[in-house]
Design an enzyme around this catalytic site. Structure first.
Site, PDB file in Angstrom:
ATOM      1  N   GLU A  80       1.023  -1.151   0.114  1.00  0.00           N
ATOM      2  CA  GLU A  80      -0.012   0.010  -0.049  1.00  0.00           C
ATOM      3  C   GLU A  80       1.071   1.098   0.088  1.00  0.00           C
ATOM      4  O   GLU A  80       1.434   1.563   1.045  1.00  0.00           O
ATOM      5  CB  GLU A  80      -0.853   0.143   1.263  1.00  0.00           C
ATOM      6  CG  GLU A  80      -1.866  -1.205   1.258  1.00  0.00           C
ATOM      7  CD  GLU A  80      -3.254  -0.882   0.248  1.00  0.00           C
ATOM      8  OE1 GLU A  80      -3.453   0.226  -0.048  1.00  0.00           O
ATOM      9  OE2 GLU A  80      -3.919  -1.945  -0.029  1.00  0.00           O
ATOM     10  N   CYS A 128      -1.987   9.487   2.304  1.00  0.00           N
ATOM     11  CA  CYS A 128      -1.466   8.908   0.982  1.00  0.00           C
ATOM     12  C   CYS A 128      -2.434   9.370   0.003  1.00  0.00           C
ATOM     13  O   CYS A 128      -2.144   9.444  -1.197  1.00  0.00           O
ATOM     14  CB  CYS A 128      -1.470   7.644   1.130  1.00  0.00           C
ATOM     15  SG  CYS A 128      -3.028   6.799   1.911  1.00  0.00           S
TER      16      CYS A 128
END
Ligand code: NAD
Length: 480
Positions: free
Chosen positions: A221, A255
């Site tokens: 991720e 993110c």
């Protein structure tokens, strides 16, 4: 630096022992029923609620994150994930029957989701609870043993995560190891069945190389530069309020934060005026008020502060215009939400993930030009488009690639457990949340059972010389 008081060898030995204990215990955990796994998840749920104030305090100490934001982005995301797993786990765990080809008549088949075994979770600092515990929920739901290493850069949170996990699980089932890069690297030497890493693409490559050593399966991720497109038909209030909101939340250290804006040239000035309006509305009308706002966090550490302000200084040095903000205080690691225009090609801000509160704005003339700009770069984790025209966002959907897409909002794709969350290539591989997370931490084992009465393979045993057999194979190729 590893744990303060013990030597590096002792620390390695401790990790080896912990890993071995989990390895020996894994089949016992794998055999647990849905009911038993739900009880563990409920214990974690209760522990999170019990520790709500402690979590808020830890996050304030690490990032100066406001309590309400902690409630929404750290606690409720995790409790929501647990509630969702509690509702659906029995169904996820039950064997999924599948059909058969006619030529396999007499057999039945199903997919059995079995745990991968002993898993490693490596987490970042920006949402330490959510990004450690949501993968833990998926791993536990799937029946795995887990070693979790939170980030050393949010030490108060890491400490509390360890305490919470120790409250809920015996170490042979789930354990938290605190430590820095050296500890992460020691963990990566162990032959985990699955590694779940959340962090930067640069470290993702190191983790992938380590996983290759043992052929461990891997979820990455990662981050990247997530664009927001605002076309000339967009609802400007909506676009500006949402982009400003997600850019400044956690001081841009998210993110899926919009990294930069591609705006139709005809509305660039209007958008900037509305962005300024919302930054002021959220954090204060003057630079002093914004600096004192209790709702605005700080950058995580001095190195990150130097990196983000370095991007700003590099852009300004090359001729960029600061349209809003720009105020920075190194001692506090404070950097104001900042809008930049006229940032020339070649400025570092166009290359690196900003992961901070800088918002460079780039005008475009045609949507194709904006799409080409995105496609010339690595696939981002998120892509945002603000437009009232369906055909515009459909064009963007069809002609670009990204981990997820959010239309006329920012960040919603993370909060829906029915949607997979993950990137592609530079922004990651694999996915989680809800059933996607359960499957990521499971092996989909193919099981097929042949009836005792009949098996079609009998017809195909050698010797292969009869015309009858050739006829059968011919049928199979054409029809069965
Ligand atoms: P990072 O990659 O520096 O660190 C993440 C974890 O890896 C930490 O636990 C750290 O101790 C460990 N680590 C660091 N260097 C290592 C090395 N050389 N070898 C082995 N392990 C190492 O990331 P970060 O600074 O904590 O977080 C910021 C990055 O994470 C950004 O790129 C952001 O986009 C990304 N991110 C992605 C998501 C997502 O869900 N996709 C979420 C949050 C952050």
């Amino acid at each position: 630096m590893v744990a303060d008081t013990i030597s590096s060898e002792a620390w390695h030995a401790h990790l080896d022992t912990l890993f071995e204990r989990q390895r020996q215990h894994q089949y016992e955990v794998a055999r647990t029923t849905a009911r038993e796994r739900k009880a563990k998840l409920r214990a974690l749920y209760d522990a999170l609620l019990r520790n709500r104030t402690a979590i808020q305090e830890a996050m304030w100490a690490d990032l100066r994150k406001p309590a309400l934001e902690v409630d929404i982005t750290e606690i409720s995301t995790t409790t929501g994930e647990i509630r969702y797993a509690l509702r659906h786990l029995s169904r996820w765990m039950s064997p999924h029957r599948v059909g058969i080809r006619l030529s396999l008549i007499g057999s039945s088949a199903w997919v059995h989701y079995e745990p991968k075994g002993v898993c490693l979770i490596l987490a970042p600092w920006n949402y330490p609870f959510n990004l450690s515990l949501i993968p833990l929920v998926s791993a536990v739901a799937a029946g795995n043993c887990v070693i979790l290493k939170p980030s050393e850069h949010a030490p108060h949170s890491a400490h509390l995560i360890k305490a919470i996990v120790e409250e809920c699980f015996p170490p042979q089932e789930a354990a938290v190891v605190e430590g820095d890069v050296e500890v992460a690297q020691a963990l990566l030497k162990l032959p985990f069945d699955h590694i779940f890493f959340t962090g930067s693409p640069a470290v993702g490559k190191i983790v992938m190389a380590a996983a290759a050593e043992h052929l461990s399966s891997l979820t990455l991720e990662l981050g990247g530069k997530s664009p927001a497109i605002v076309d000339e038909t967009a609802d400007l209030e909506r676009a500006a309020s949402r982009i400003a909101g997600l850019k400044a939340m956690n001081a841009g250290q998210i993110c899926i934060s919009p990294d930069y804006v591609l705006v139709h040239e005809s509305i660039q000035e209007a958008l900037i005026e509305r962005l300024e309006h919302y930054f002021k509305q959220y954090y204060g009308a003057t630079p002093e008020a914004r600096q004192q706002s209790p709702d605005y966090p700080r950058l995580i550490h001095d190195r990150h502060f130097a990196f983000v302000t370095g991007l700003l200084n590099n852009a300004v040095g090359l001729g960029a215009t600061v349209r809003f903000g720009g105020h920075a205080i190194a001692q506090e690691r404070y950097l104001e939400p900042t809008i930049l225009t006229h940032v020339p090609e070649g400025a570092a801000i166009w290359e690196a993930e900003i992961f901070g509160p800088l918002l460079p704005i780039r005008p475009y003339r045609t949507l194709t030009e904006a799409i080409d700009y995105i496609n010339a770069r690595p696939k981002p984790l998120a892509l945002y488009i603000f437009s009232r025209k369906r055909e515009r966002w459909q064009q963007v959907l069809h002609e670009t690639r990204s981990g997820g897409v959010c239309i006329n909002e920012c960040g919603l794709q993370f909060f829906n457990p029915n949607l997979p969350f993950g990137g592609q290539n530079h922004s990651g591989m694999g996915r989680y949340h809800g059933q996607w997370g359960f499957q990521e931490f499971s092996h989909a084992r193919a099981v097929t059972r042949q009836s005792n009465l009949w098996t079609s393979t009998r017809l195909l045993a050698p010797p292969y010389r009869t015309a009858f057999m050739r006829r059968i194979v011919d049928w199979v190729i054409r029809w069965l």
